[in-house]
Motif scaffolding. Structure first.
Motif, PDB file in Angstrom:
ATOM      1  N   ARG A 106      -2.491 -18.242 -15.814  1.00  0.00           N
ATOM      2  CA  ARG A 106      -1.321 -17.498 -15.475  1.00  0.00           C
ATOM      3  C   ARG A 106      -1.772 -16.077 -14.706  1.00  0.00           C
ATOM      4  O   ARG A 106      -2.998 -15.746 -14.810  1.00  0.00           O
ATOM      5  CB  ARG A 106      -0.601 -17.040 -16.563  1.00  0.00           C
ATOM      6  CG  ARG A 106      -1.363 -16.136 -17.543  1.00  0.00           C
ATOM      7  CD  ARG A 106      -0.432 -15.780 -18.743  1.00  0.00           C
ATOM      8  NE  ARG A 106      -1.071 -14.956 -19.613  1.00  0.00           N
ATOM      9  CZ  ARG A 106      -0.609 -14.085 -20.463  1.00  0.00           C
ATOM     10  NH1 ARG A 106       0.546 -14.281 -20.976  1.00  0.00           N
ATOM     11  NH2 ARG A 106      -1.467 -13.475 -21.358  1.00  0.00           N
ATOM     12  N   LEU A 107      -0.840 -15.536 -13.799  1.00  0.00           N
ATOM     13  CA  LEU A 107      -1.377 -14.239 -13.189  1.00  0.00           C
ATOM     14  C   LEU A 107      -0.098 -13.313 -13.496  1.00  0.00           C
ATOM     15  O   LEU A 107       1.151 -13.491 -13.634  1.00  0.00           O
ATOM     16  CB  LEU A 107      -0.960 -14.556 -11.582  1.00  0.00           C
ATOM     17  CG  LEU A 107      -1.102 -13.135 -10.720  1.00  0.00           C
ATOM     18  CD1 LEU A 107      -2.592 -12.839 -10.558  1.00  0.00           C
ATOM     19  CD2 LEU A 107      -0.995 -13.901  -9.114  1.00  0.00           C
ATOM     20  N   LEU A 108      -0.672 -12.147 -13.890  1.00  0.00           N
ATOM     21  CA  LEU A 108       0.435 -10.831 -14.320  1.00  0.00           C
ATOM     22  C   LEU A 108       0.332  -9.735 -13.576  1.00  0.00           C
ATOM     23  O   LEU A 108      -0.915  -9.213 -13.392  1.00  0.00           O
ATOM     24  CB  LEU A 108       0.145 -10.560 -15.804  1.00  0.00           C
ATOM     25  CG  LEU A 108       0.232 -11.917 -16.895  1.00  0.00           C
ATOM     26  CD1 LEU A 108       0.094 -11.548 -18.377  1.00  0.00           C
ATOM     27  CD2 LEU A 108       1.691 -12.726 -16.760  1.00  0.00           C
ATOM     28  N   LEU A 109       1.252  -9.237 -13.033  1.00  0.00           N
ATOM     29  CA  LEU A 109       1.236  -8.146 -12.341  1.00  0.00           C
ATOM     30  C   LEU A 109       2.223  -7.261 -13.174  1.00  0.00           C
ATOM     31  O   LEU A 109       2.494  -6.090 -12.322  1.00  0.00           O
ATOM     32  CB  LEU A 109       1.551  -8.055 -10.907  1.00  0.00           C
ATOM     33  CG  LEU A 109       0.596  -9.012  -9.993  1.00  0.00           C
ATOM     34  CD1 LEU A 109       1.007  -8.914  -8.612  1.00  0.00           C
ATOM     35  CD2 LEU A 109      -0.825  -8.666 -10.218  1.00  0.00           C
ATOM     36  N   ASP A 110       2.492  -7.312 -14.265  1.00  0.00           N
ATOM     37  CA  ASP A 110       3.765  -6.493 -14.800  1.00  0.00           C
ATOM     38  C   ASP A 110       3.473  -4.951 -15.065  1.00  0.00           C
ATOM     39  O   ASP A 110       2.068  -4.610 -15.318  1.00  0.00           O
ATOM     40  CB  ASP A 110       3.850  -7.253 -16.353  1.00  0.00           C
ATOM     41  CG  ASP A 110       4.242  -8.610 -16.466  1.00  0.00           C
ATOM     42  OD1 ASP A 110       4.688  -9.249 -15.355  1.00  0.00           O
ATOM     43  OD2 ASP A 110       4.321  -9.244 -17.422  1.00  0.00           O
ATOM     44  N   ARG A 111       4.417  -4.131 -14.825  1.00  0.00           N
ATOM     45  CA  ARG A 111       4.463  -2.881 -15.005  1.00  0.00           C
ATOM     46  C   ARG A 111       3.599  -2.150 -13.966  1.00  0.00           C
ATOM     47  O   ARG A 111       3.072  -0.887 -14.132  1.00  0.00           O
ATOM     48  CB  ARG A 111       4.176  -2.597 -16.435  1.00  0.00           C
ATOM     49  CG  ARG A 111       5.141  -2.956 -17.532  1.00  0.00           C
ATOM     50  CD  ARG A 111       4.913  -2.466 -18.937  1.00  0.00           C
ATOM     51  NE  ARG A 111       3.553  -2.956 -19.462  1.00  0.00           N
ATOM     52  CZ  ARG A 111       2.615  -2.487 -19.402  1.00  0.00           C
ATOM     53  NH1 ARG A 111       2.253  -1.136 -18.985  1.00  0.00           N
ATOM     54  NH2 ARG A 111       1.378  -2.903 -20.000  1.00  0.00           N
ATOM     55  N   SER A 112       2.921  -2.704 -12.923  1.00  0.00           N
ATOM     56  CA  SER A 112       2.117  -2.052 -12.153  1.00  0.00           C
ATOM     57  C   SER A 112       2.614  -1.533 -11.117  1.00  0.00           C
ATOM     58  O   SER A 112       3.915  -1.981 -10.564  1.00  0.00           O
ATOM     59  CB  SER A 112       0.886  -2.875 -11.518  1.00  0.00           C
ATOM     60  OG  SER A 112      -0.080  -3.268 -12.379  1.00  0.00           O
ATOM     61  N   THR A 113       2.115  -0.280 -10.420  1.00  0.00           N
ATOM     62  CA  THR A 113       2.795   0.495  -9.274  1.00  0.00           C
ATOM     63  C   THR A 113       1.776   0.441  -8.214  1.00  0.00           C
ATOM     64  O   THR A 113       0.537   0.655  -8.424  1.00  0.00           O
ATOM     65  CB  THR A 113       3.044   1.828  -9.493  1.00  0.00           C
ATOM     66  OG1 THR A 113       3.870   1.888 -10.952  1.00  0.00           O
ATOM     67  CG2 THR A 113       3.406   2.622  -8.490  1.00  0.00           C
ATOM     68  N   VAL A 114       2.372  -0.242  -6.923  1.00  0.00           N
ATOM     69  CA  VAL A 114       1.493  -0.311  -5.769  1.00  0.00           C
ATOM     70  C   VAL A 114       2.033   0.573  -4.742  1.00  0.00           C
ATOM     71  O   VAL A 114       3.097   0.198  -4.035  1.00  0.00           O
ATOM     72  CB  VAL A 114       1.257  -1.556  -5.478  1.00  0.00           C
ATOM     73  CG1 VAL A 114       0.286  -1.692  -4.156  1.00  0.00           C
ATOM     74  CG2 VAL A 114       0.971  -2.668  -6.326  1.00  0.00           C
ATOM     75  N   ASP A 115       1.505   1.778  -4.181  1.00  0.00           N
ATOM     76  CA  ASP A 115       1.778   2.431  -3.165  1.00  0.00           C
ATOM     77  C   ASP A 115       1.066   2.416  -2.030  1.00  0.00           C
ATOM     78  O   ASP A 115      -0.228   2.688  -1.871  1.00  0.00           O
ATOM     79  CB  ASP A 115       1.847   3.969  -3.579  1.00  0.00           C
ATOM     80  CG  ASP A 115       2.797   4.369  -4.648  1.00  0.00           C
ATOM     81  OD1 ASP A 115       4.039   3.973  -4.255  1.00  0.00           O
ATOM     82  OD2 ASP A 115       2.566   4.990  -5.510  1.00  0.00           O
ATOM     83  N   ALA A 116       1.509   1.516  -0.917  1.00  0.00           N
ATOM     84  CA  ALA A 116       0.680   1.260   0.110  1.00  0.00           C
ATOM     85  C   ALA A 116       0.793   2.136   1.492  1.00  0.00           C
ATOM     86  O   ALA A 116       1.861   2.644   1.766  1.00  0.00           O
ATOM     87  CB  ALA A 116       1.016  -0.433   0.959  1.00  0.00           C
ATOM     88  N   PRO A 117      -0.215   2.991   2.037  1.00  0.00           N
ATOM     89  CA  PRO A 117       0.136   3.996   2.845  1.00  0.00           C
ATOM     90  C   PRO A 117       0.342   3.265   4.247  1.00  0.00           C
ATOM     91  O   PRO A 117      -0.241   2.160   4.648  1.00  0.00           O
ATOM     92  CB  PRO A 117      -1.195   4.436   2.906  1.00  0.00           C
ATOM     93  CG  PRO A 117      -2.298   3.610   2.512  1.00  0.00           C
ATOM     94  CD  PRO A 117      -1.434   2.760   1.439  1.00  0.00           C
ATOM     95  N   GLY A 118       0.923   3.893   5.109  1.00  0.00           N
ATOM     96  CA  GLY A 118       1.027   3.674   6.504  1.00  0.00           C
ATOM     97  C   GLY A 118       1.834   2.456   6.764  1.00  0.00           C
ATOM     98  O   GLY A 118       2.628   1.933   5.925  1.00  0.00           O
ATOM     99  N   ASP A 119       1.156   1.458   7.532  1.00  0.00           N
ATOM    100  CA  ASP A 119       1.763  -0.031   7.638  1.00  0.00           C
ATOM    101  C   ASP A 119       1.253  -0.886   6.948  1.00  0.00           C
ATOM    102  O   ASP A 119       1.105  -2.209   7.333  1.00  0.00           O
ATOM    103  CB  ASP A 119       1.676   0.031   9.330  1.00  0.00           C
ATOM    104  CG  ASP A 119       0.207  -0.287   9.872  1.00  0.00           C
ATOM    105  OD1 ASP A 119      -0.716   0.097   9.089  1.00  0.00           O
ATOM    106  OD2 ASP A 119       0.241  -0.482  10.985  1.00  0.00           O
ATOM    107  N   GLN A 120       0.169  -0.641   6.038  1.00  0.00           N
ATOM    108  CA  GLN A 120      -0.171  -1.509   4.992  1.00  0.00           C
ATOM    109  C   GLN A 120       0.806  -2.372   4.106  1.00  0.00           C
ATOM    110  O   GLN A 120       1.736  -2.011   3.904  1.00  0.00           O
ATOM    111  CB  GLN A 120      -1.613  -1.033   4.094  1.00  0.00           C
ATOM    112  CG  GLN A 120      -2.561  -0.167   5.080  1.00  0.00           C
ATOM    113  CD  GLN A 120      -3.551   0.083   4.237  1.00  0.00           C
ATOM    114  OE1 GLN A 120      -3.583  -0.177   3.197  1.00  0.00           O
ATOM    115  NE2 GLN A 120      -4.474   1.263   4.599  1.00  0.00           N
ATOM    116  N   ALA A 121       0.290  -3.760   3.821  1.00  0.00           N
ATOM    117  CA  ALA A 121       1.085  -4.371   2.845  1.00  0.00           C
ATOM    118  C   ALA A 121       0.977  -3.742   1.565  1.00  0.00           C
ATOM    119  O   ALA A 121      -0.382  -3.269   1.062  1.00  0.00           O
ATOM    120  CB  ALA A 121       0.665  -5.732   2.803  1.00  0.00           C
TER     121      ALA A 121
END
Length: 234
Positions: A106-121
Motif C-alpha cells: 500500500r501507498l499512504l499520503l494521509d494528512r500530508s501537506t504539499v506546497d509546490a512553488p511556481g509552476d511545479q507539480a
C-alpha cells in the motif's frame, strides 16, 4: 552520508532479528541520497527535519516510512518498495516526485501537506504502480497532481483531501483502478479533474465533495469522464 552508510554498508544482521533504521526527531543537514541503493531493512523516520530533499531514485527498499516530518521535497523516481510506502502527516515545500514508483503493498499520503512553488507539480506520480491500496486522505496540496497512466490494484482514495490554488487540478488520464475511486467526505478541488480514458473497476464516489472547476483552466470541465469506464455506480 552517514545515513547512507548505515543503510548500504551496515553490519550483517543478527540471526533472528530484522534489520531496520528508525530515527525520531533527527535534523538531517545534508542530502539523504539513496539513489540506486538496495536496502533490505525497513526505513522508518518520524518527526525528522530535512534541509535538502531526500533522493530515493531507482532504489530498492523493503519498507519506506516518513511520518510527521518536514521536507523541501522528495524524489523517488523509478524506485521499488517491496512492502508499504508511507509519507504520512508530512509537510513538503516542494514537489513529491513519484514517477514510475512501484509499491508492493500500500501507498499512504494521509494528512500530508504539499506546497509546490511556481509552476511545479505538487505531486507527480505518472506511471505509478501500487499493488494494493493508495490512500491520500486529508491530503492538502497547492498545485497540480499528476496520475497519468498510473495503476492501483485495489482502492484509490482522496477522502477529505484538498487541491487548492489557481493551478489546482487532478490529472489522471488513462488511470487504472481495480476497486473504487473515492473523491468524497469533503473532498475539494479548486480546479478540474481529468479522468479521460480511465478504467475504474468499482464505483466512483463523489459524496459531499466540492468541484469548483475554476483556476487557470477556467472554462474546462470540473469533471472529465470522456471515454472512461466505471464498473460500479457514480
Amino acid at each position: 552520508m552517514v545515513l547512507r552508510w548505515l543503510l548500504v554498508a551496515a553490519p550483517r544482521p543478527v540471526r533472528g532479528r530484522l534489520a531496520r533504521l528508525r530515527l525520531r526527531g533527527a535534523h538531517v543537514t545534508g542530502v539523504l541520497d539513496l539513489a540506486e541503493a538496495v536496502v533490505q531493512g525497513a526505513i522508518r523516520l518520524r518527526a525528522c527535519r530535512f534541509d535538502e530533499a531526500p533522493c530515493f531514485d531507482g532504489g530498492q527498499f523493503s519498507v519506506l516510512e516518513l511520518t510527521d516530518s518536514a521536507l523541501p521535497g522528495l524524489t523517488a523516481v523509478g524506485a521499488r518498495v517491496g512492502q508499504e510506502c508511507e509519507i504520512v502527516g508530512c509537510a513538503l515545500d516542494g514537489t513529491l516526485d513519484m514517477r514510475s514508483l512501484s509499491v508492493g503493498t500500500r501507498l499512504l499520503l494521509d494528512r500530508s501537506t504539499v506546497d509546490a512553488p511556481g509552476d511545479q507539480a505538487a505531486i507527480d506520480a505518472q506511471s505509478l504502480a501500487v499493488e494494493e491500496d493508495f490512500s491520500a486522505a486529508q491530503l492538502d496540496c497547492s498545485g497540480p497532481i499528476y496520475l497519468n497512466s498510473s495503476r492501483v490494484q485495489d482502492a484509490l482514495g482522496f477522502r477529505g483531501a484538498r487541491i487548492r490554488g489557481d493551478r489546482a487540478y487532478l490529472q489522471a488520464p488513462e488511470l487504472t483502478v481495480g476497486g473504487g475511486l473515492y473523491l468524497d467526505r469533503d473532498f475539494a478541488n479548486d480546479g478540474g479533474i481529468n479522468l479521460y480514458g480511465a478504467s475504474i473497476g468499482g464505483s466512483l464516489h463523489l459524496e459531499d465533495s466540492t468541484l469548483t472547476g475554476t483556476g487557470e483552466g477556467r472554462g474546462e470541465p470540473a469533471l472529465q469522464l470522456l471515454c472512461a469506464t466505471v464498473g460500479g455506480d457514480i
